[in-house]
Write a protein that holds these residues in place. Structure first.
Motif, PDB file in Angstrom:
ATOM      1  N   ILE A   1       1.316  38.028 -29.439  1.00  0.00           N
ATOM      2  CA  ILE A   1       1.162  38.538 -30.912  1.00  0.00           C
ATOM      3  C   ILE A   1       2.548  39.307 -31.458  1.00  0.00           C
ATOM      4  CG2 ILE A   1      -0.097  39.572 -32.628  1.00  0.00           C
ATOM      5  CD1 ILE A   1      -1.474  37.042 -31.592  1.00  0.00           C
ATOM      6  N   PRO A   2       2.880  40.465 -30.809  1.00  0.00           N
ATOM      7  CA  PRO A   2       4.088  41.028 -31.054  1.00  0.00           C
ATOM      8  C   PRO A   2       5.024  40.454 -31.081  1.00  0.00           C
ATOM      9  CG  PRO A   2       2.739  42.536 -29.414  1.00  0.00           C
ATOM     10  CD  PRO A   2       2.111  40.952 -29.531  1.00  0.00           C
ATOM     11  N   GLN A   3       5.638  39.640 -30.308  1.00  0.00           N
ATOM     12  CA  GLN A   3       6.892  38.920 -30.270  1.00  0.00           C
ATOM     13  C   GLN A   3       6.769  37.553 -31.421  1.00  0.00           C
ATOM     14  OE1 GLN A   3       8.917  37.852 -26.730  1.00  0.00           O
ATOM     15  NE2 GLN A   3       9.612  35.914 -27.603  1.00  0.00           N
ATOM     16  N   ASP A   4       5.567  36.946 -31.328  1.00  0.00           N
ATOM     17  CA  ASP A   4       5.376  35.709 -32.058  1.00  0.00           C
ATOM     18  C   ASP A   4       5.176  36.117 -33.817  1.00  0.00           C
ATOM     19  OD1 ASP A   4       5.522  34.162 -29.704  1.00  0.00           O
ATOM     20  OD2 ASP A   4       3.462  34.200 -29.584  1.00  0.00           O
ATOM     21  N   SER A   5       4.553  37.034 -33.831  1.00  0.00           N
ATOM     22  CA  SER A   5       4.399  37.421 -35.438  1.00  0.00           C
ATOM     23  C   SER A   5       5.825  37.992 -35.860  1.00  0.00           C
ATOM     24  CB  SER A   5       3.269  38.306 -35.454  1.00  0.00           C
ATOM     25  OG  SER A   5       3.433  39.650 -34.826  1.00  0.00           O
ATOM     26  N   ALA A   6       6.290  38.567 -35.151  1.00  0.00           N
ATOM     27  CA  ALA A   6       7.750  39.216 -35.605  1.00  0.00           C
ATOM     28  C   ALA A   6       8.763  38.114 -35.851  1.00  0.00           C
ATOM     29  CB  ALA A   6       8.193  40.238 -34.768  1.00  0.00           C
ATOM     30  N   TYR A   7       8.766  37.325 -34.961  1.00  0.00           N
ATOM     31  CA  TYR A   7       9.494  35.973 -35.074  1.00  0.00           C
ATOM     32  C   TYR A   7       9.149  35.248 -36.488  1.00  0.00           C
ATOM     33  CZ  TYR A   7      11.662  31.512 -34.729  1.00  0.00           C
ATOM     34  OH  TYR A   7      12.399  30.310 -34.743  1.00  0.00           O
TER      35      TYR A   7
ATOM     36  N   GLY B   1      -3.482  31.070 -35.925  1.00  0.00           N
ATOM     37  CA  GLY B   1      -4.365  31.768 -36.695  1.00  0.00           C
ATOM     38  C   GLY B   1      -4.192  33.461 -36.582  1.00  0.00           C
ATOM     39  N   GLU B   2      -4.260  33.830 -35.209  1.00  0.00           N
ATOM     40  CA  GLU B   2      -3.765  35.345 -35.029  1.00  0.00           C
ATOM     41  C   GLU B   2      -2.284  35.455 -35.679  1.00  0.00           C
ATOM     42  OE1 GLU B   2      -5.296  36.891 -31.241  1.00  0.00           O
ATOM     43  OE2 GLU B   2      -5.189  34.828 -30.705  1.00  0.00           O
ATOM     44  N   VAL B   3      -1.232  34.762 -35.177  1.00  0.00           N
ATOM     45  CA  VAL B   3      -0.032  34.975 -35.616  1.00  0.00           C
ATOM     46  C   VAL B   3       0.159  35.184 -37.117  1.00  0.00           C
ATOM     47  CG1 VAL B   3       2.399  34.258 -35.205  1.00  0.00           C
ATOM     48  CG2 VAL B   3       0.860  33.819 -33.484  1.00  0.00           C
ATOM     49  N   ILE B   4      -0.054  34.171 -37.888  1.00  0.00           N
ATOM     50  CA  ILE B   4       0.009  34.177 -39.210  1.00  0.00           C
ATOM     51  C   ILE B   4      -0.778  35.390 -39.912  1.00  0.00           C
ATOM     52  CG2 ILE B   4       0.207  31.673 -39.394  1.00  0.00           C
ATOM     53  CD1 ILE B   4      -2.530  31.445 -40.820  1.00  0.00           C
ATOM     54  N   SER B   5      -2.123  35.821 -39.220  1.00  0.00           N
ATOM     55  CA  SER B   5      -2.835  37.036 -39.787  1.00  0.00           C
ATOM     56  C   SER B   5      -1.999  38.187 -39.927  1.00  0.00           C
ATOM     57  CB  SER B   5      -3.996  37.188 -39.130  1.00  0.00           C
ATOM     58  OG  SER B   5      -4.858  36.136 -39.037  1.00  0.00           O
ATOM     59  N   GLN B   6      -0.964  38.323 -38.846  1.00  0.00           N
ATOM     60  CA  GLN B   6      -0.257  39.498 -38.449  1.00  0.00           C
ATOM     61  C   GLN B   6       1.181  39.372 -39.202  1.00  0.00           C
ATOM     62  OE1 GLN B   6      -0.710  41.969 -35.100  1.00  0.00           O
ATOM     63  NE2 GLN B   6       1.424  42.312 -34.825  1.00  0.00           N
ATOM     64  N   ALA B   7       1.841  38.397 -39.264  1.00  0.00           N
ATOM     65  CA  ALA B   7       3.001  37.960 -39.818  1.00  0.00           C
ATOM     66  C   ALA B   7       3.046  38.093 -41.169  1.00  0.00           C
ATOM     67  CB  ALA B   7       3.557  36.577 -39.269  1.00  0.00           C
TER      68      ALA B   7
ATOM     69  N   ILE C   1      -8.181  30.954 -34.639  1.00  0.00           N
ATOM     70  CA  ILE C   1      -8.682  32.350 -34.242  1.00  0.00           C
ATOM     71  C   ILE C   1      -8.293  33.424 -35.344  1.00  0.00           C
ATOM     72  CG2 ILE C   1      -8.710  33.978 -32.348  1.00  0.00           C
ATOM     73  CD1 ILE C   1      -7.382  31.656 -30.666  1.00  0.00           C
ATOM     74  N   MET C   2      -9.014  34.000 -35.879  1.00  0.00           N
ATOM     75  CA  MET C   2      -8.947  35.057 -36.924  1.00  0.00           C
ATOM     76  C   MET C   2      -9.369  36.483 -36.616  1.00  0.00           C
ATOM     77  SD  MET C   2     -10.130  32.820 -40.072  1.00  0.00           S
ATOM     78  CE  MET C   2      -9.882  34.230 -41.324  1.00  0.00           C
ATOM     79  N   PRO C   3      -8.676  37.170 -35.537  1.00  0.00           N
ATOM     80  CA  PRO C   3      -9.240  38.524 -35.252  1.00  0.00           C
ATOM     81  C   PRO C   3      -9.035  39.392 -36.313  1.00  0.00           C
ATOM     82  CG  PRO C   3      -7.853  37.746 -33.360  1.00  0.00           C
ATOM     83  CD  PRO C   3      -7.590  36.836 -34.574  1.00  0.00           C
ATOM     84  N   ASP C   4      -9.656  40.595 -36.523  1.00  0.00           N
ATOM     85  CA  ASP C   4      -9.401  41.863 -37.224  1.00  0.00           C
ATOM     86  C   ASP C   4      -8.356  42.704 -36.664  1.00  0.00           C
ATOM     87  OD1 ASP C   4      -9.584  43.203 -39.638  1.00  0.00           O
ATOM     88  OD2 ASP C   4     -11.845  43.645 -39.397  1.00  0.00           O
TER      89      ASP C   4
ATOM     90  N   SER D   1      -8.789  41.618 -30.229  1.00  0.00           N
ATOM     91  CA  SER D   1      -8.025  40.390 -29.603  1.00  0.00           C
ATOM     92  C   SER D   1      -8.824  39.191 -29.636  1.00  0.00           C
ATOM     93  CB  SER D   1      -7.595  41.201 -28.201  1.00  0.00           C
ATOM     94  OG  SER D   1      -8.805  41.087 -27.701  1.00  0.00           O
ATOM     95  N   PHE D   2      -8.204  38.194 -29.364  1.00  0.00           N
ATOM     96  CA  PHE D   2      -8.923  36.738 -29.134  1.00  0.00           C
ATOM     97  C   PHE D   2     -10.044  37.143 -28.060  1.00  0.00           C
ATOM     98  CE2 PHE D   2      -9.499  32.923 -26.654  1.00  0.00           C
ATOM     99  CZ  PHE D   2     -10.472  32.277 -27.359  1.00  0.00           C
ATOM    100  N   ALA D   3      -9.707  37.858 -26.916  1.00  0.00           N
ATOM    101  CA  ALA D   3     -10.636  38.248 -25.832  1.00  0.00           C
ATOM    102  C   ALA D   3     -11.970  38.675 -26.428  1.00  0.00           C
ATOM    103  CB  ALA D   3     -10.071  38.889 -24.713  1.00  0.00           C
TER     104      ALA D   3
END
Length: 280
Positions: free
Chosen positions: A83-89, A110-116, A132-135, A139-141
């Motif tokens: 998440i940190p790297q993918d969303s920053a990119y 879904g996680e990545v776009i939520s943060q990005a 996947i849409m965590p708050d 995390s997904f887990a």
């Protein structure tokens, strides 16, 4: 004709040429740039982000349909490193796009776009496809533990990797002989055989990365649920849609890869988000 007459005629032709050229210079300089482009106005750019075990080509049929309707579409690579790297990119890419954006994520994306998308006012809608849409803080887990595990969880394999700086990690792949049954059962064996060979792994750490932002809390949300999804529990997808107060939730008889097996249904939901954006 005398020499004087020739010079006079020449001057006349020169004057005419100068007049024509002068007239052409008043044509707006952007006119040439507009040639061959579909009129867009406030029409949003559609950004499509793929999930784990895939790449941008998984959106091909959706891209074709959106482009046919005149939309500018970008399907960038998702590095699947966490998440940190993918969303920053992705966030850095989104900041280069002018005008409104409809941001679409499949599965892990879904996680990545939520943060990005957090804090980006020009991202006008978020579309989640079998996602996947965590708050924030989830995390997904931790999110998926609320529901029965999907069949895909028994079909994964771990492969160690080493980075250039000497650090190591673990990649996660789908076992090739189990990909059809657990990931894309509504595609042909031939298609899934190719998908198994070309799949891109996701870093195992991505499953436990916690979101620091959740843009779906303050942006319009659209959700597609695959009722036959064997990679993410469909009940989890429904829970996420309800929690996010989705403006529209569509359920279809699809595997996890609805963007490949049901591209028209996926496109239709994206178009709904785009049309709503045009009327905001």
């Amino acid at each position: 004709m005398t020499v004087s007459g020739i010079l006079t005629a020449g001057k006349g032709r020169l004057a005419l040429t100068v007049a024509v050229l002068s007239a052409l210079t008043v044509v707006p300089t952007h006119a040439a740039d507009d040639l061959g482009k579909a009129p867009q106005g406030q029409q949003p750019t559609v950004v499509l982000l793929h999930g784990a075990f895939a790449d941008g080509s998984s959106w091909n049929a959706v891209v074709q349909r959106l482009q046919h309707d005149g939309y500018h579409v970008i399907a960038p690579p998702n590095t699947l490193r966490g998440i940190p790297q993918d969303s920053a990119y992705l966030n850095s890419l989104l900041k280069t796009i002018k005008g409104p954006i409809v941001l679409v994520g499949h599965s892990y994306a879904g996680e990545v776009i939520s943060q990005a998308a957090a804090g980006l006012d020009n991202v006008k809608a978020l579309v989640y496809i079998n996602a996947i849409m965590p708050d924030k803080g989830e995390s997904f887990a931790s999110l998926s533990s609320k529901f029965s595990p999907a069949p895909l969880t028994t079909a994964l394999k771990q492969v160690p990797f080493r980075n250039g700086d000497g650090t190591t990690g673990t990649d996660v792949y789908i076992q090739p002989d189990k990909l059809h049954a657990t990931f894309a059962q509504d595609l042909s064996q031939q298609q899934t055989s190719i998908m198994a060979s070309t799949q891109r792994p996701i870093a195992q750490s991505a499953f436990t990365d916690k979101l620091t932002e959740a843009a779906w809390r303050d942006k319009p949300v659209y959700v597609l649920v695959g009722k036959q999804d064997r990679a993410i529990n469909p009940s989890l997808e429904r829970y996420e849609a309800k929690r996010a107060h989705a403006r529209k939730t569509v359920e279809i008889d699809s595997s996890h890869v609805s963007l490949v097996s049901h591209p028209q249904a996926v496109t239709d939901l994206i178009l709904t988000a785009a049309h709503d954006t045009n009327h905001q």
